[in-house]
Design a protein around this motif. Structure first.
Motif, PDB file in Angstrom:
ATOM      1  N   ASN A 174     -74.720  23.518  78.836  1.00  0.00           N
ATOM      2  CA  ASN A 174     -75.580  24.540  78.241  1.00  0.00           C
ATOM      3  C   ASN A 174     -76.299  24.028  76.999  1.00  0.00           C
ATOM      4  O   ASN A 174     -77.450  24.384  76.747  1.00  0.00           O
ATOM      5  CB  ASN A 174     -74.770  25.794  77.909  1.00  0.00           C
ATOM      6  CG  ASN A 174     -74.486  26.607  79.138  1.00  0.00           C
ATOM      7  OD1 ASN A 174     -75.333  26.745  80.002  1.00  0.00           O
ATOM      8  ND2 ASN A 174     -73.282  27.140  79.223  1.00  0.00           N
ATOM      9  N   THR A 175     -75.629  23.191  76.217  1.00  0.00           N
ATOM     10  CA  THR A 175     -76.265  22.620  75.029  1.00  0.00           C
ATOM     11  C   THR A 175     -77.424  21.705  75.420  1.00  0.00           C
ATOM     12  O   THR A 175     -78.510  21.772  74.841  1.00  0.00           O
ATOM     13  CB  THR A 175     -75.228  21.843  74.199  1.00  0.00           C
ATOM     14  OG1 THR A 175     -74.165  22.732  73.841  1.00  0.00           O
ATOM     15  CG2 THR A 175     -75.852  21.262  72.952  1.00  0.00           C
ATOM     16  N   VAL A 176     -77.191  20.861  76.410  1.00  0.00           N
ATOM     17  CA  VAL A 176     -78.256  19.962  76.875  1.00  0.00           C
ATOM     18  C   VAL A 176     -79.396  20.778  77.486  1.00  0.00           C
ATOM     19  O   VAL A 176     -80.577  20.479  77.263  1.00  0.00           O
ATOM     20  CB  VAL A 176     -77.694  18.924  77.868  1.00  0.00           C
ATOM     21  CG1 VAL A 176     -78.809  18.116  78.508  1.00  0.00           C
ATOM     22  CG2 VAL A 176     -76.714  18.003  77.167  1.00  0.00           C
ATOM     23  N   ALA A 177     -79.064  21.825  78.239  1.00  0.00           N
ATOM     24  CA  ALA A 177     -80.105  22.671  78.838  1.00  0.00           C
ATOM     25  C   ALA A 177     -80.929  23.367  77.756  1.00  0.00           C
ATOM     26  O   ALA A 177     -82.147  23.509  77.889  1.00  0.00           O
ATOM     27  CB  ALA A 177     -79.474  23.701  79.767  1.00  0.00           C
ATOM     28  N   ALA A 178     -80.279  23.789  76.672  1.00  0.00           N
ATOM     29  CA  ALA A 178     -81.010  24.426  75.574  1.00  0.00           C
ATOM     30  C   ALA A 178     -81.974  23.437  74.925  1.00  0.00           C
ATOM     31  O   ALA A 178     -83.125  23.774  74.631  1.00  0.00           O
ATOM     32  CB  ALA A 178     -80.036  24.980  74.545  1.00  0.00           C
ATOM     33  N   GLY A 179     -81.514  22.209  74.718  1.00  0.00           N
ATOM     34  CA  GLY A 179     -82.396  21.191  74.142  1.00  0.00           C
ATOM     35  C   GLY A 179     -83.567  20.873  75.056  1.00  0.00           C
ATOM     36  O   GLY A 179     -84.717  20.740  74.605  1.00  0.00           O
ATOM     37  N   ALA A 180     -83.295  20.752  76.349  1.00  0.00           N
ATOM     38  CA  ALA A 180     -84.372  20.491  77.312  1.00  0.00           C
ATOM     39  C   ALA A 180     -85.333  21.670  77.370  1.00  0.00           C
ATOM     40  O   ALA A 180     -86.548  21.491  77.493  1.00  0.00           O
ATOM     41  CB  ALA A 180     -83.790  20.201  78.689  1.00  0.00           C
ATOM     42  N   GLY A 181     -84.790  22.874  77.273  1.00  0.00           N
ATOM     43  CA  GLY A 181     -85.645  24.060  77.262  1.00  0.00           C
ATOM     44  C   GLY A 181     -86.541  24.113  76.038  1.00  0.00           C
ATOM     45  O   GLY A 181     -87.704  24.523  76.121  1.00  0.00           O
ATOM     46  N   LEU A 182     -85.997  23.698  74.895  1.00  0.00           N
ATOM     47  CA  LEU A 182     -86.823  23.648  73.684  1.00  0.00           C
ATOM     48  C   LEU A 182     -87.969  22.652  73.854  1.00  0.00           C
ATOM     49  O   LEU A 182     -89.103  22.910  73.428  1.00  0.00           O
ATOM     50  CB  LEU A 182     -85.973  23.284  72.473  1.00  0.00           C
ATOM     51  CG  LEU A 182     -85.046  24.382  71.969  1.00  0.00           C
ATOM     52  CD1 LEU A 182     -84.114  23.837  70.892  1.00  0.00           C
ATOM     53  CD2 LEU A 182     -85.846  25.538  71.430  1.00  0.00           C
ATOM     54  N   LEU A 183     -87.673  21.517  74.468  1.00  0.00           N
ATOM     55  CA  LEU A 183     -88.746  20.549  74.712  1.00  0.00           C
ATOM     56  C   LEU A 183     -89.782  21.104  75.687  1.00  0.00           C
ATOM     57  O   LEU A 183     -90.979  20.909  75.513  1.00  0.00           O
ATOM     58  CB  LEU A 183     -88.169  19.246  75.261  1.00  0.00           C
ATOM     59  CG  LEU A 183     -87.481  18.344  74.254  1.00  0.00           C
ATOM     60  CD1 LEU A 183     -86.863  17.155  74.964  1.00  0.00           C
ATOM     61  CD2 LEU A 183     -88.448  17.887  73.192  1.00  0.00           C
ATOM     62  N   GLY A 184     -89.318  21.796  76.725  1.00  0.00           N
ATOM     63  CA  GLY A 184     -90.247  22.408  77.675  1.00  0.00           C
ATOM     64  C   GLY A 184     -91.100  23.477  77.021  1.00  0.00           C
ATOM     65  O   GLY A 184     -92.303  23.582  77.287  1.00  0.00           O
ATOM     66  N   GLY A 185     -90.497  24.277  76.155  1.00  0.00           N
ATOM     67  CA  GLY A 185     -91.260  25.280  75.413  1.00  0.00           C
ATOM     68  C   GLY A 185     -92.267  24.647  74.486  1.00  0.00           C
ATOM     69  O   GLY A 185     -93.394  25.132  74.330  1.00  0.00           O
ATOM     70  N   HIS A 186     -91.876  23.544  73.855  1.00  0.00           N
ATOM     71  CA  HIS A 186     -92.807  22.823  72.986  1.00  0.00           C
ATOM     72  C   HIS A 186     -94.002  22.308  73.785  1.00  0.00           C
ATOM     73  O   HIS A 186     -95.145  22.402  73.342  1.00  0.00           O
ATOM     74  CB  HIS A 186     -92.078  21.658  72.311  1.00  0.00           C
ATOM     75  CG  HIS A 186     -92.967  20.754  71.545  1.00  0.00           C
ATOM     76  ND1 HIS A 186     -93.561  21.126  70.364  1.00  0.00           N
ATOM     77  CD2 HIS A 186     -93.388  19.491  71.792  1.00  0.00           C
ATOM     78  CE1 HIS A 186     -94.303  20.115  69.920  1.00  0.00           C
ATOM     79  NE2 HIS A 186     -94.212  19.121  70.782  1.00  0.00           N
ATOM     80  N   LEU A 187     -93.727  21.788  74.965  1.00  0.00           N
ATOM     81  CA  LEU A 187     -94.819  21.311  75.821  1.00  0.00           C
ATOM     82  C   LEU A 187     -95.755  22.448  76.213  1.00  0.00           C
ATOM     83  O   LEU A 187     -96.976  22.311  76.164  1.00  0.00           O
ATOM     84  CB  LEU A 187     -94.260  20.670  77.093  1.00  0.00           C
ATOM     85  CG  LEU A 187     -93.768  19.251  76.990  1.00  0.00           C
ATOM     86  CD1 LEU A 187     -93.076  18.845  78.276  1.00  0.00           C
ATOM     87  CD2 LEU A 187     -94.901  18.312  76.694  1.00  0.00           C
ATOM     88  N   ALA A 188     -95.175  23.561  76.599  1.00  0.00           N
ATOM     89  CA  ALA A 188     -95.986  24.671  77.105  1.00  0.00           C
ATOM     90  C   ALA A 188     -96.772  25.371  76.004  1.00  0.00           C
ATOM     91  O   ALA A 188     -97.950  25.663  76.181  1.00  0.00           O
ATOM     92  CB  ALA A 188     -95.090  25.681  77.822  1.00  0.00           C
ATOM     93  N   PHE A 189     -96.131  25.618  74.878  1.00  0.00           N
ATOM     94  CA  PHE A 189     -96.782  26.436  73.859  1.00  0.00           C
ATOM     95  C   PHE A 189     -97.490  25.628  72.785  1.00  0.00           C
ATOM     96  O   PHE A 189     -98.582  25.994  72.358  1.00  0.00           O
ATOM     97  CB  PHE A 189     -95.763  27.377  73.214  1.00  0.00           C
ATOM     98  CG  PHE A 189     -95.249  28.405  74.179  1.00  0.00           C
ATOM     99  CD1 PHE A 189     -96.088  29.386  74.680  1.00  0.00           C
ATOM    100  CD2 PHE A 189     -93.945  28.375  74.611  1.00  0.00           C
ATOM    101  CE1 PHE A 189     -95.631  30.321  75.581  1.00  0.00           C
ATOM    102  CE2 PHE A 189     -93.481  29.307  75.515  1.00  0.00           C
ATOM    103  CZ  PHE A 189     -94.322  30.282  75.998  1.00  0.00           C
ATOM    104  N   ASN A 190     -96.901  24.534  72.319  1.00  0.00           N
ATOM    105  CA  ASN A 190     -97.519  23.770  71.238  1.00  0.00           C
ATOM    106  C   ASN A 190     -98.476  22.696  71.735  1.00  0.00           C
ATOM    107  O   ASN A 190     -99.502  22.447  71.119  1.00  0.00           O
ATOM    108  CB  ASN A 190     -96.449  23.125  70.357  1.00  0.00           C
ATOM    109  CG  ASN A 190     -95.632  24.152  69.622  1.00  0.00           C
ATOM    110  OD1 ASN A 190     -96.054  25.285  69.463  1.00  0.00           O
ATOM    111  ND2 ASN A 190     -94.459  23.761  69.182  1.00  0.00           N
ATOM    112  N   ARG A 191     -98.128  22.051  72.830  1.00  0.00           N
ATOM    113  CA  ARG A 191     -98.985  20.986  73.363  1.00  0.00           C
ATOM    114  C   ARG A 191    -100.033  21.510  74.339  1.00  0.00           C
ATOM    115  O   ARG A 191    -100.931  20.787  74.717  1.00  0.00           O
ATOM    116  CB  ARG A 191     -98.136  19.925  74.070  1.00  0.00           C
ATOM    117  CG  ARG A 191     -97.218  19.159  73.176  1.00  0.00           C
ATOM    118  CD  ARG A 191     -98.007  18.238  72.293  1.00  0.00           C
ATOM    119  NE  ARG A 191     -97.116  17.350  71.576  1.00  0.00           N
ATOM    120  CZ  ARG A 191     -97.446  16.142  71.229  1.00  0.00           C
ATOM    121  NH1 ARG A 191     -98.614  15.654  71.507  1.00  0.00           N
ATOM    122  NH2 ARG A 191     -96.583  15.407  70.555  1.00  0.00           N
TER     123      ARG A 191
END
Length: 123
Positions: free
Chosen positions: A96-113
């Protein structure tokens, strides 16, 4: 009604808060060495080439994180089925911790990039 829907207002409020700025700084601190290593690695220059966009590198780390989390969670399931509850819980928390980190990266890609933005022609 010109007011934005509640989820959108909540997302904007979180995104503009001081706490989100601290979380972003913490992400940069944690993921900075990994991204710096990826830029220096021979794969970056020899295999991927210099024309690779930063979004693709972030996406690769995001995909690797989701893969790792799936295997950790599967390991948790197997451990629990075999009766090793403690190991299963630890593997589940790690997954779950790794999934949360990967999700944060995915959110960064979608919303910030901007990789998640759609245009009228992209339907």
């Amino acid at each position: 009604m010109s007011e934005a829907p509640l989820p959108q207002r909540a997302f904007r409020a979180v995104g503009m808060s001081a706490l989100s700025e601290r979380v972003a700084a913490a992400q940069e601190f944690v993921h900075g060495p990994v991204i710096a290593w990826a830029r220096r690695s021979p794969l970056h220059k020899a295999v991927l080439g210099h024309s690779v966009h930063p979004e693709r590198r972030i996406g690769a780390v995001h995909a690797l994180g989701t893969d790792i989390s799936v295997f950790l969670l599967l390991g948790s399931l197997v451990a629990r089925i075999r009766g090793s509850h403690r190991v299963g819980v630890r593997l589940g928390l790690a997954g779950n911790t790794v999934a949360a980190g990967a999700g944060l990266l995915g959110g960064h890609l979608a919303f910030n990039r901007g990789t998640g933005r759609r245009t009228a022609g992209a339907a």
